[in-house]
Design a protein around this motif. Sequence first.
Motif, PDB file in Angstrom:
ATOM      1  N   UNK A  16       0.822  -1.214   0.000  1.00 42.55           N
ATOM      2  CA  UNK A  16       0.000   0.000   0.000  1.00 42.55           C
ATOM      3  C   UNK A  16       0.855   1.263   0.000  1.00 42.55           C
ATOM      4  N   UNK A  17       2.039   1.177   0.620  1.00 42.80           N
ATOM      5  CA  UNK A  17       2.912   2.357   0.662  1.00 42.80           C
ATOM      6  C   UNK A  17       3.395   2.743  -0.727  1.00 42.80           C
ATOM      7  N   UNK A  18       3.450   1.782  -1.631  1.00 42.08           N
ATOM      8  CA  UNK A  18       3.936   2.060  -2.982  1.00 42.08           C
ATOM      9  C   UNK A  18       2.855   2.642  -3.880  1.00 42.08           C
ATOM     10  N   UNK A  19       1.603   2.606  -3.410  1.00 40.80           N
ATOM     11  CA  UNK A  19       0.514   3.097  -4.248  1.00 40.80           C
ATOM     12  C   UNK A  19       0.525   4.618  -4.375  1.00 40.80           C
ATOM     13  N   UNK A  20       1.055   5.311  -3.360  1.00 41.43           N
ATOM     14  CA  UNK A  20       1.042   6.773  -3.369  1.00 41.43           C
ATOM     15  C   UNK A  20       2.354   7.302  -3.931  1.00 41.43           C
ATOM     16  N   UNK A  21       2.290   8.243  -4.881  1.00 39.54           N
ATOM     17  CA  UNK A  21       3.535   8.824  -5.399  1.00 39.54           C
ATOM     18  C   UNK A  21       4.208   9.677  -4.339  1.00 39.54           C
ATOM     19  N   UNK A  22       5.527   9.793  -4.430  1.00 37.56           N
ATOM     20  CA  UNK A  22       6.283  10.600  -3.475  1.00 37.56           C
ATOM     21  C   UNK A  22       6.264  12.055  -3.937  1.00 37.56           C
ATOM     22  N   UNK A  23       5.209  12.752  -3.560  1.00 34.85           N
ATOM     23  CA  UNK A  23       4.975  14.111  -4.036  1.00 34.85           C
ATOM     24  C   UNK A  23       6.116  15.048  -3.660  1.00 34.85           C
ATOM     25  N   UNK A  24       6.647  14.895  -2.433  1.00 34.42           N
ATOM     26  CA  UNK A  24       7.706  15.803  -1.983  1.00 34.42           C
ATOM     27  C   UNK A  24       8.913  15.728  -2.918  1.00 34.42           C
ATOM     28  N   UNK A  25       9.326  14.502  -3.265  1.00 31.95           N
ATOM     29  CA  UNK A  25      10.476  14.346  -4.160  1.00 31.95           C
ATOM     30  C   UNK A  25      10.213  14.997  -5.514  1.00 31.95           C
ATOM     31  N   UNK A  26       8.996  14.829  -6.010  1.00 32.10           N
ATOM     32  CA  UNK A  26       8.654  15.396  -7.325  1.00 32.10           C
ATOM     33  C   UNK A  26       8.799  16.913  -7.324  1.00 32.10           C
ATOM     34  N   UNK A  27       8.265  17.572  -6.283  1.00 34.25           N
ATOM     35  CA  UNK A  27       8.299  19.036  -6.287  1.00 34.25           C
ATOM     36  C   UNK A  27       9.647  19.588  -5.835  1.00 34.25           C
ATOM     37  N   UNK A  28      10.378  18.844  -5.024  1.00 34.15           N
ATOM     38  CA  UNK A  28      11.764  19.240  -4.732  1.00 34.15           C
ATOM     39  C   UNK A  28      12.578  19.203  -6.022  1.00 34.15           C
ATOM     40  N   UNK A  29      12.387  18.132  -6.797  1.00 34.25           N
ATOM     41  CA  UNK A  29      13.093  18.006  -8.064  1.00 34.25           C
ATOM     42  C   UNK A  29      12.716  19.103  -9.042  1.00 34.25           C
ATOM     43  N   UNK A  30      11.423  19.429  -9.134  1.00 36.33           N
ATOM     44  CA  UNK A  30      10.977  20.498 -10.029  1.00 36.33           C
ATOM     45  C   UNK A  30      11.583  21.836  -9.602  1.00 36.33           C
ATOM     46  N   UNK A  31      11.616  22.079  -8.295  1.00 31.48           N
ATOM     47  CA  UNK A  31      12.198  23.320  -7.768  1.00 31.48           C
ATOM     48  C   UNK A  31      13.674  23.436  -8.168  1.00 31.48           C
ATOM     49  N   UNK A  32      14.431  22.360  -7.947  1.00 27.88           N
ATOM     50  CA  UNK A  32      15.855  22.371  -8.311  1.00 27.88           C
ATOM     51  C   UNK A  32      16.019  22.475  -9.820  1.00 27.88           C
ATOM     52  N   UNK A  33      15.143  21.771 -10.564  1.00 33.74           N
ATOM     53  CA  UNK A  33      15.215  21.789 -12.020  1.00 33.74           C
ATOM     54  C   UNK A  33      14.994  23.175 -12.605  1.00 33.74           C
ATOM     55  N   UNK A  34      14.044  23.923 -12.037  1.00 31.59           N
ATOM     56  CA  UNK A  34      13.785  25.281 -12.530  1.00 31.59           C
ATOM     57  C   UNK A  34      14.977  26.184 -12.233  1.00 31.59           C
ATOM     58  N   UNK A  35      15.551  26.043 -11.022  1.00 26.32           N
ATOM     59  CA  UNK A  35      16.749  26.828 -10.693  1.00 26.32           C
ATOM     60  C   UNK A  35      17.890  26.488 -11.648  1.00 26.32           C
TER      61      UNK A  35
ATOM     62  N   UNK B 171      21.026   8.317  -3.017  1.00 21.46           N
ATOM     63  CA  UNK B 171      22.260   8.677  -2.321  1.00 21.46           C
ATOM     64  C   UNK B 171      22.051   9.860  -1.368  1.00 21.46           C
ATOM     65  N   UNK B 172      21.055  10.689  -1.655  1.00 23.30           N
ATOM     66  CA  UNK B 172      20.731  11.810  -0.764  1.00 23.30           C
ATOM     67  C   UNK B 172      19.391  11.556  -0.079  1.00 23.30           C
ATOM     68  N   UNK B 173      19.028  10.278  -0.013  1.00 24.15           N
ATOM     69  CA  UNK B 173      17.832   9.819   0.713  1.00 24.15           C
ATOM     70  C   UNK B 173      16.535  10.394   0.155  1.00 24.15           C
ATOM     71  N   UNK B 174      16.515  10.626  -1.158  1.00 21.60           N
ATOM     72  CA  UNK B 174      15.268  11.001  -1.814  1.00 21.60           C
ATOM     73  C   UNK B 174      14.598   9.731  -2.325  1.00 21.60           C
ATOM     74  N   UNK B 175      13.363   9.507  -1.929  1.00 24.96           N
ATOM     75  CA  UNK B 175      12.621   8.337  -2.390  1.00 24.96           C
ATOM     76  C   UNK B 175      12.032   8.672  -3.753  1.00 24.96           C
ATOM     77  N   UNK B 176      12.558   8.047  -4.786  1.00 20.77           N
ATOM     78  CA  UNK B 176      12.166   8.384  -6.154  1.00 20.77           C
ATOM     79  C   UNK B 176      11.143   7.415  -6.728  1.00 20.77           C
ATOM     80  N   UNK B 177      10.775   6.400  -5.961  1.00 17.07           N
ATOM     81  CA  UNK B 177       9.886   5.378  -6.512  1.00 17.07           C
ATOM     82  C   UNK B 177       8.478   5.932  -6.712  1.00 17.07           C
TER      83      UNK B 177
END
Length: 560
Positions: free
Chosen positions: A374-393, A429-435
């Motif tokens: 069940x834990x895998x059913x939900x996307x890791x929203x925090x990682x997605x938006x952290x990545x988008x934030x870094x990507x825009x920068x 490697x930086x403990x971001x859950x990307x799954x």
Amino acid sequence: MWLIDLFTATDSVAHVVLLYAVVIAIGVYLGKIKVGGVSIGVSFVLFAGIAAGHIGFTASPNILSFLQEFGLILFVFMIGLQVGPGFFASFKHDGITMNVLAAIMILLNIAVMFACYYLFFDTSNPRNLPMMIGTLYGAVTNTPGLGAASEALSSIFPKNEVPQIASGYACAYPLGVLGIIGAMIAVRFICRVKLENEEKKLTLEEEENESVKPHHMTLEVTNSYLEGKKLMQVHAFLNRDFVCSRILHDGHVSIPNRNTIFHKGDKLYFVCAEADAEAITAFIGPSAEVDWEEQDVPMVSKRIVVTRASMNGKTLGKMHFSRIFGVNVTRVTRQGMELFASPSLALQVGDRIMVVGREDEVNRVASILGNSIKRLDAPNIATIFIGIFIGILFGSIPIMIPGIPVPVKLGLAGGPLIIAILIGRYGYKVHLVTYTTTSANLMLREIGLVLFLASVGIKAGAGFAETVVAGDGLKYVYTGFLITVIPILIIGVIARLKYKFNYFTLIGMIGGTYTDPPALAYSSSICSKEAPAVGYSTVYPLSMFLRIFLAQLLVLFFCR
């Protein structure tokens, strides 16, 4: 009347939501219609948006621009997360040749585009080259590239004068889908390929590659040299990868670890590569019959899913499974691929690991790793938006290039794409859950895509008739067809005749180079093996990256 206001009040939230709902729904349903067994798919949302914009069913430019850019960012970021884990692995072994050929095919697409531009268009008109770039990305059916080019154009043209290159894209796209498949068939006849012979070759290759599959065997220790030797000594001497998951000594079953001592007469359960089985058997001793399930201490094998975020990035060696928990990990499955359970392998959320040991100890390990689907059913929203934030920068960093008066930027497409690829590969490697589950990734990606396509279509709709019907619409159609077909015919024949690629692998590679799902569907429909999918997935990551990145370079270098 309230109903009229709902359809005409362009600044109201209700109107904007209604506009996008109508355009997206109509586009998705019409895109499912098949002509000659081929459908345009979700990209038909672009055509629905053009129709809406043409009849004046639109919204304010600021809202359209925001939803277009947000959809593009979400779309390319989810693509990056998907291809990231396999991006660097795709360059191994035969993948190098395939990716080089794919890159050359992409450059040939651009070369044919420029040839058509100088042969058929007025080069003094500054808008013709941007429109040809839109035609290029329609011809290669690559929507992210269209987004990257559109975003780059908005940075160099005045706000109200940005060329709506979606018109060229829309003209070239339908024949692009058909042209890819048609060119695949043409390569088949040019090279005189017989499909049944290609299938037979794939079957023979599969039989030859059986040696890489995991091999299970029970051996009895008869080599007197091994008396008193530790498992780690035997492993070092053989210099071959294997896992010894159970040992029967004096009628007692236990889980061996690196310090377990071998004795003559012991019986051991090994997992190794098929190619190593003969050497291991010759050194340890002959095969033996043991009913491992009926021993005094029953052992179980259980596949455990890593779902606890704290496990992300930890190596098997640091987990000390055999010493602390009394179990052995025999293999790890990640994204459908089986990996050897080496001590240096870092676990990632979503991994499925095969654990062997006593039932209570295996269950203990399962509780530590999570094993909660069940834990895998939900996307890791925090990682997605952290990545988008870094990507825009990252995409906003100005890069000075000699000869270019204005700094070049990766932009809202290139920045998030590169960061997503890196996070998908190294985020643990930086403990971001990307799954994220495949369905979650696809849902977020499709939402971003339809928002982008609807916005681009609605914007382009107002001037579509003038540009296409009264302008150079027919030129976009036939030049797009040339851009699609010529590189496939050249590289397809070279790959077949010079590099002897299997035809099914070749057409899968072509589909991946054009990032075209209908081409993959066609390839898979004429082959009972996985070769088309393998060829597609080998070149897809690099091809997608190059398509997006080169779209921006084309605009920034040639459209100023």
